[in-house]
Design a protein around this motif. Structure first.
Motif, PDB file in Angstrom:
ATOM      1  N   GLY A   1      29.891  21.103  14.828  1.00 19.02           N
ATOM      2  CA  GLY A   1      28.591  21.429  14.250  1.00 19.02           C
ATOM      3  C   GLY A   1      27.613  21.931  15.289  1.00 19.02           C
ATOM      4  N   ARG A   2      28.130  22.478  16.372  1.00 18.89           N
ATOM      5  CA  ARG A   2      27.290  22.893  17.497  1.00 18.89           C
ATOM      6  C   ARG A   2      27.593  24.336  17.879  1.00 18.89           C
ATOM      7  NH1 ARG A   2      24.629  20.077  21.432  1.00 18.89           N
ATOM      8  NH2 ARG A   2      24.262  18.714  19.642  1.00 18.89           N
TER       9      ARG A   2
ATOM     10  N   ASP B   1      31.704  15.299  11.609  1.00 19.89           N
ATOM     11  CA  ASP B   1      31.066  14.477  10.573  1.00 19.89           C
ATOM     12  C   ASP B   1      32.096  13.700   9.766  1.00 19.89           C
ATOM     13  OD1 ASP B   1      28.172  15.068  10.735  1.00 19.89           O
ATOM     14  OD2 ASP B   1      28.848  17.109  10.414  1.00 19.89           O
TER      15      ASP B   1
ATOM     16  N   GLU C   1      21.363  12.497  14.781  1.00 22.70           N
ATOM     17  CA  GLU C   1      20.968  13.418  13.719  1.00 22.70           C
ATOM     18  C   GLU C   1      21.280  12.823  12.350  1.00 22.70           C
ATOM     19  OE1 GLU C   1      22.958  17.088  14.387  1.00 22.70           O
ATOM     20  OE2 GLU C   1      21.847  17.566  16.218  1.00 22.70           O
ATOM     21  N   ARG C   2      22.446  12.161  12.238  1.00 21.22           N
ATOM     22  CA  ARG C   2      22.851  11.571  10.959  1.00 21.22           C
ATOM     23  C   ARG C   2      21.906  10.429  10.554  1.00 21.22           C
ATOM     24  NH1 ARG C   2      28.390  12.151   9.346  1.00 21.22           N
ATOM     25  NH2 ARG C   2      28.586   9.916   8.993  1.00 21.22           N
TER      26      ARG C   2
ATOM     27  N   GLU D   1      24.500  12.907  19.992  1.00 21.92           N
ATOM     28  CA  GLU D   1      23.420  13.626  19.325  1.00 21.92           C
ATOM     29  C   GLU D   1      23.685  13.730  17.825  1.00 21.92           C
ATOM     30  OE1 GLU D   1      23.105  17.358  21.330  1.00 21.92           O
ATOM     31  OE2 GLU D   1      21.887  16.534  22.975  1.00 21.92           O
ATOM     32  N   ARG D   2      24.941  13.924  17.458  1.00 19.64           N
ATOM     33  CA  ARG D   2      25.272  14.042  16.035  1.00 19.64           C
ATOM     34  C   ARG D   2      25.027  12.711  15.314  1.00 19.64           C
ATOM     35  NH1 ARG D   2      25.091  18.323  12.790  1.00 19.64           N
ATOM     36  NH2 ARG D   2      26.724  18.382  11.218  1.00 19.64           N
ATOM     37  N   LYS D   3      25.359  11.614  15.985  1.00 22.94           N
ATOM     38  CA  LYS D   3      25.089  10.301  15.391  1.00 22.94           C
ATOM     39  C   LYS D   3      23.595  10.112  15.151  1.00 22.94           C
ATOM     40  CE  LYS D   3      28.899   7.240  16.589  1.00 22.94           C
ATOM     41  NZ  LYS D   3      29.253   5.948  17.214  1.00 22.94           N
TER      42      LYS D   3
ATOM     43  N   VAL E   1      27.633  15.651  22.379  1.00 21.54           N
ATOM     44  CA  VAL E   1      27.548  16.131  21.002  1.00 21.54           C
ATOM     45  C   VAL E   1      27.717  14.972  20.017  1.00 21.54           C
ATOM     46  CG1 VAL E   1      28.675  17.556  19.247  1.00 21.54           C
ATOM     47  CG2 VAL E   1      28.282  18.479  21.531  1.00 21.54           C
TER      48      VAL E   1
END
Length: 507
Positions: A188-189, A288, A257-258, A253-255, A250
């Motif tokens: 997702g990056r 995800d 963002e979620r 950061e994704r965690k 990543v």
């Protein structure tokens, strides 16, 4: 003290004479039924492989010509069985028990850990089941948006190449597009590899692949402690640090963002009640889906997620970019087949060079799919598959391959078996206009076969169709070199030695 030293020496000698040597001789006696080139003591055939990479495939071909489509050779003390016929290949790949990757995949552990490619046994079965939903039709359809967006950038770069009006290497251009696609779908990056091909992450990914092959052909570098002391091993560690730190960043950061998205979603639920909320669900990436699975599987750690994400990055960009590059070059050598591709794409898109490719469009690309399949026959993205036998394997003619031996299914020459494919060196998409009756399904295995077949083959075929159709919707492609002048490297991926040079003409 002398007594204890003599006792130790006698113990070691007894172990060698009574256990180790007899066991080794019994093991080798089972291999006596398989022919192969003469091997030196200790070194085996390893010294023969200390040649430029573009000479590896011709060396293996000389083995096949001399000893048949089933043969043995040694790298150091380790014996390998090389298979290039469908019957033997089927015995290995179709087995529900012979699913352990060979020790050669250990060279990937520092990079990929024990992910789907490198793991075995129960861990592999569980992880395969866990990851299969990531390649559901609906998920792949969502990824199509990424394919189209990145191929729009790709088309712009090809336009610039056209304006330069000179031959260029298509391989890195396609590779950077594939890397952008896989990074966005996996994590997702956006990494903008097409605009910033000199980034540390991009360069580290390429170098890691080269180091695996370099180490594999040098048995003296197989012990981890020797490898880490070598100059190549130290450079490898630097690349690993870059890649792992990027993936871990990543994930973190994704965690976060979620968490923020969940909070925003709850806030929007109350707004929706007042009629002021419009749903704008964020597209899911492969990462995800792993993070979703982690919520119900306590055994799926952040390290496991990194392993699978790195595996998807490794498996998902190099293979598709190699395939798309070879197929584009093969079509550039054969204008008669390229004209048929142009006609098919015109039938689908008309004169519209800009609209996005849809799932319905992909289904109509029948002839292009034949070209892709034939390209993968001649240049399979992965040239060989390795297995370590967990029990004795009986072949159709009664020959027994012993437990513990390493099998190399050499797809590159399996696909060139003249008994199966007439004029095997010739590029002929018509071979796949209809499946040939009577041909073993294990005579053509570009995505492997059996229980450990490629989980992402539908993803790969979709991506290759979008990339290749982007090229041929807009351009006529002309080869700037002959096939006989192109060196082929048998590495983790089937690569061109010095690129694939073409020129473009606007349609």
């Amino acid at each position: 003290m002398l007594f204890w030293i003599l006792l130790l020496i006698s113990g070691v000698v007894s172990y060698l004479l009574l256990i180790k040597i007899p066991k080794r001789l019994a093991f080798l006696s089972k291999l006596a039924a398989v022919n192969g080139p003469p091997a030196l003591p200790i070194f085996g055939n390893a010294l023969e492989f200390q040649i430029p990479n573009n000479k590896i495939l011709p060396l293996l071909k000389s083995y096949i010509d001399g000893y048949g489509t089933r043969l043995k050779f040694f790298l150091g003390l380790q014996p390998y069985i090389l298979l290039t016929n469908a019957a033997d290949t089927e015995k290995i790949l179709s087995s529900q028990t012979q699913i352990e990757k060979s020790d050669d995949y250990d060279r990937l552990h520092d990079w990929l850990g024990l992910g789907l490619v490198t793991s075995g046994g129960e861990k592999w079965f569980h992880r395969r089941k866990q990851l299969t939903p990531a390649f559901h039709f609906k998920i792949l359809e969502d990824f199509l948006r990424v394919f189209n967006e990145q191929c729009f950038v790709f088309k712009g770069l090809l336009e610039k190449k056209l304006e330069e009006n000179e031959a260029f290497d298509i391989y890195p251009v396609i590779t950077h597009c594939a890397l952008d696609i896989i990074c966005e779908t996996a994590m997702g990056r956006k990494i903008f590899a097409q605009q910033k091909s000199d980034s540390d992450y991009v360069k580290a990914i390429y170098k890691l692949s080269e180091f695996v092959q370099y180490r594999q052909l040098r048995p003296w570098l197989h012990p981890d402690w020797i490898w880490r002391l070598s100059s190549a091993g130290r450079e490898n560690q630097k690349c690993l640090k870059i890649v792992h730190e990027f993936t871990e960043l990543v994930i973190r950061e994704r965690k976060q963002e979620r968490i923020e998205m969940l909070k925003e979603s709850k806030e929007n639920e109350s707004k929706e009640e007042d009629g002021i909320y419009m749903n704008s669900k964020k597209k899911l990436a492969f990462l995800d889906l792993l993070l979703d699975a982690q919520e119900t599987d306590v055994n799926l750690t952040d390290q496991n997620i990194r392993e699978e994400t790195d595996t998807f990055m490794f498996e998902g960009h190099d293979t598709t970019s190699a395939a798309a590059s070879w197929i584009t070059f093969l079509l550039s050598l054969h204008p008669e087949y390229q004209a048929k591709v142009h006609q098919e794409l015109d039938d689908i898109f008309g004169s519209d060079r800009t609209r996005d490719v849809t799932m319905a469009d992909l289904a109509k690309m029948k002839y292009l799919e034949c070209c892709i399949k034939e390209g993968l026959r001649l240049f399979p993205s992965v040239p060989l598959i390795a297995r370590k036998l967990t029990k004795d394997q009986i072949l159709d003619d009664g020959v027994v391959l012993p437990q513990g031996v390493t099998i190399f299914c050499l797809i590159y020459y399996l696909h060139r078996d003249p008994k199966v494919f007439l004029n095997p060196e010739q590029f002929d998409p018509a071979r796949f206009t209809h499946e040939k009756e009577g041909r073993s399904p294990f005579a053509y295995v570009p995505f492997s076969a059996g229980p450990r077949n490629c989980i992402g083959q539908k993803f790969a075929m979709m991506e290759e169709k979008v990339m290749i159709s982007t090229i041929f919707r807009n351009f006529r492609v002309h080869a700037a070199e002959k096939m006989e002048d192109v060196g082929v490297l048998c590495e983790l991926i089937t690569r061109p030695e010095a690129g694939l040079h073409i020129t473009l003409e606007r349609r």
